[in-house]
Design a protein around this motif. Structure first.
Motif, mmCIF file in Angstrom:
data_model
loop_
_atom_site.group_PDB
_atom_site.id
_atom_site.type_symbol
_atom_site.label_atom_id
_atom_site.label_comp_id
_atom_site.label_asym_id
_atom_site.label_seq_id
_atom_site.Cartn_x
_atom_site.Cartn_y
_atom_site.Cartn_z
ATOM 1 N N ARG A 67 39.926 -0.230 75.700
ATOM 2 C CA ARG A 67 40.423 1.108 75.709
ATOM 3 C C ARG A 67 39.250 1.917 76.360
ATOM 4 N NH1 ARG A 67 43.333 -1.615 73.578
ATOM 5 N NH2 ARG A 67 44.996 -1.071 72.195
ATOM 6 N N VAL A 68 37.977 1.585 76.398
ATOM 7 C CA VAL A 68 37.079 2.384 77.161
ATOM 8 C C VAL A 68 37.283 2.169 78.531
ATOM 9 C CG1 VAL A 68 34.732 2.614 77.683
ATOM 10 C CG2 VAL A 68 35.479 2.336 75.413
ATOM 11 N N ALA A 71 40.267 4.215 79.920
ATOM 12 C CA ALA A 71 39.928 5.379 80.244
ATOM 13 C C ALA A 71 39.232 5.513 81.902
ATOM 14 C CB ALA A 71 39.072 5.712 79.278
ATOM 15 N N PRO B 4 47.023 10.240 77.996
ATOM 16 C CA PRO B 4 47.276 8.756 78.071
ATOM 17 C C PRO B 4 48.377 8.331 78.827
ATOM 18 C CG PRO B 4 48.084 9.561 76.059
ATOM 19 C CD PRO B 4 47.836 10.681 77.044
ATOM 20 N N ASP B 25 46.707 6.385 71.263
ATOM 21 C CA ASP B 25 46.995 7.229 72.406
ATOM 22 C C ASP B 25 47.435 8.557 71.759
ATOM 23 O OD1 ASP B 25 46.174 5.761 74.429
ATOM 24 O OD2 ASP B 25 48.378 4.997 74.875
ATOM 25 N N VAL B 68 37.569 6.339 73.433
ATOM 26 C CA VAL B 68 38.121 6.797 74.740
ATOM 27 C C VAL B 68 37.584 8.204 74.978
ATOM 28 C CG1 VAL B 68 40.338 7.767 75.855
ATOM 29 C CG2 VAL B 68 40.262 5.382 74.445
#
Lengths: 232, 232
Positions: A67-68, A71, B4, B25, B68
DNA sequence: GTATTGTTTTTTGCATTCATTACGCAATAT
DNA sequence: ATATTGCGTAATGAATGCAAAAAACAATAC
């Protein structure tokens, strides 16, 4: 339920907490390396279970890491479908380099205002090392010194938001920059430009340095795009 | 302003996959709103269990969302310690606005090259709406239209990397911008500048527009910093 | 042979559980 | 009174389990 003391972290005096890297942060680092080294190729699907096994961790921290990276746009995640190493389109590459050229320009301008003589000396040292690498036709060494110089100028600009943005963009573009094999004449030209840049920096001529750095990166963009095939 | 969800999968032919937003998200979106609305205040500790309960999700997707947001610097995570809503220092705010001013300039320059007459008309429409809000002293309406204009110019610049970076920075600065209560004279001045900006844009004068937008944002920076107290 | 539908298998998404770490408070020593 | 140590509690970190969704495959219809 009691709320713990928040004072320890962020009082004016910087905290002395030592922060052992969490597993998911290590994974971010590791995946980043795998991607830039080409171990994971652009467009390649990332199977969570398999990759977790390969890294010998469970899926949970791996997912957090993905997820990072998503981003940061190094991977692309499609819900219920999977994660992929981001494959930039030609247009995206073009855009990114265009933006990068402006960030470089801004870096140069600010650095001329704010750089210390110590930093300047350091840069001159790296510059000379880079020149030596050039004369020995040592491409990896040259690249390393080159990156170092741009990074030092960026640091000298003393604007952290700029620096973070620069580094983030650089992470995405780094793999591409390597793949652009430059001709000898282009290399010579780049070297000449770096000489000019150093001169401008030493005389604190921000406008000139900014223009040089912007143009330098636009040339880089052209070199990369020329090499680049639109693998559909 | 959405965070997202890379809309399409990355084959050349765009995929028809419909992507129902994944829970994590949605959480990113929700937390972002909570932060910008001030429901979660800068410096405030985020208790995973409690917040998960409040949002009625388990800790797993919440943690993914927090990672995130940390990558976007909206929250700050200290390993084994906790997550906090990021509190920017004065210096960080200054840096961010400085960078933002350059991004705005770049937007303006590119927009003058690339904007279509349809887009121009749209902007003129929003501009006039903004003027109406001003005359009615409708601050929220004014702000909204204002943001919209900057966003439209940004879109007209047709550089996605620039746009993403701009939006990301904007997310971090948005709460601050609201808090800067402007005097009537400053407001009048900002309005006058917007008139000039529109003129420059309509005559496709990139240099002028760029300079105007950069200066506009530097004034914003000064206004925000003037209001800003260093709560230690 | 191709297309379509139904079934199996794989993979992702999320909740839960367990382990580790750090905090808070009380007891103790100085 | 202050500082220090030890223990209980509550937090975060990571692994596992389970449900849902999607892809792969097989069977059937045409």
């Amino acid at each position: 339920m009691q709320i713990p003391n928040e004072a320890t972290l962020e009082t004016s005096g910087r905290s002395l907490r030592i922060e052992r890297a969490a597993l998911h942060d290590q994974i971010v680092q590791r995946l980043h390396d795998l991607i830039t080294e080409g171990e994971l190729k652009p467009g390649e699907r990332i199977n969570e279970r398999e990759l977790a096994g390969r890294l010998d961790v469970s899926r949970t921290p791996l997912r957090e890491a993905l997820r990072v990276l998503a981003a940061e746009k190094l991977v692309t995640i499609s819900p219920n479908y999977g994660a992929f190493v981001t494959r930039m389109t030609r247009r995206e590459i073009q855009d990114a380099f265009e933006l990068m050229s402006k960030l470089e320009r801004f870096s140069g301008e600010l650095a001329c205002e704010r750089i210390t003589s110590e930093e300047l000396e350091t840069i001159r040292g790296v510059h000379e090392a880079m020149m030596a690498h050039w004369q020995q036709q040592n491409l990896p060494g040259y690249y390393h010194a080159n990156q170092q110089i741009h990074d030092l100028i960026n640091q000298a600009a003393r604007n952290d938001a700029l620096r973070q943005t620069y580094l983030s963009l650089n992470r995405r573009l780094h793999p591409l920059r390597l793949s652009s094999n430059r001709s000898d004449t282009k290399w010579r030209r780049a070297v000449a430009e770096h000489e000019q840049m150093l001169t401008a920096l030493e005389s604190r001529d921000g406008d000139t340095l900014g223009q040089l750095m912007e143009r330098h990166l636009l040339e880089k963009r052209d070199a990369v795009l020329a090499d680049w095939r639109d693998e559909a």
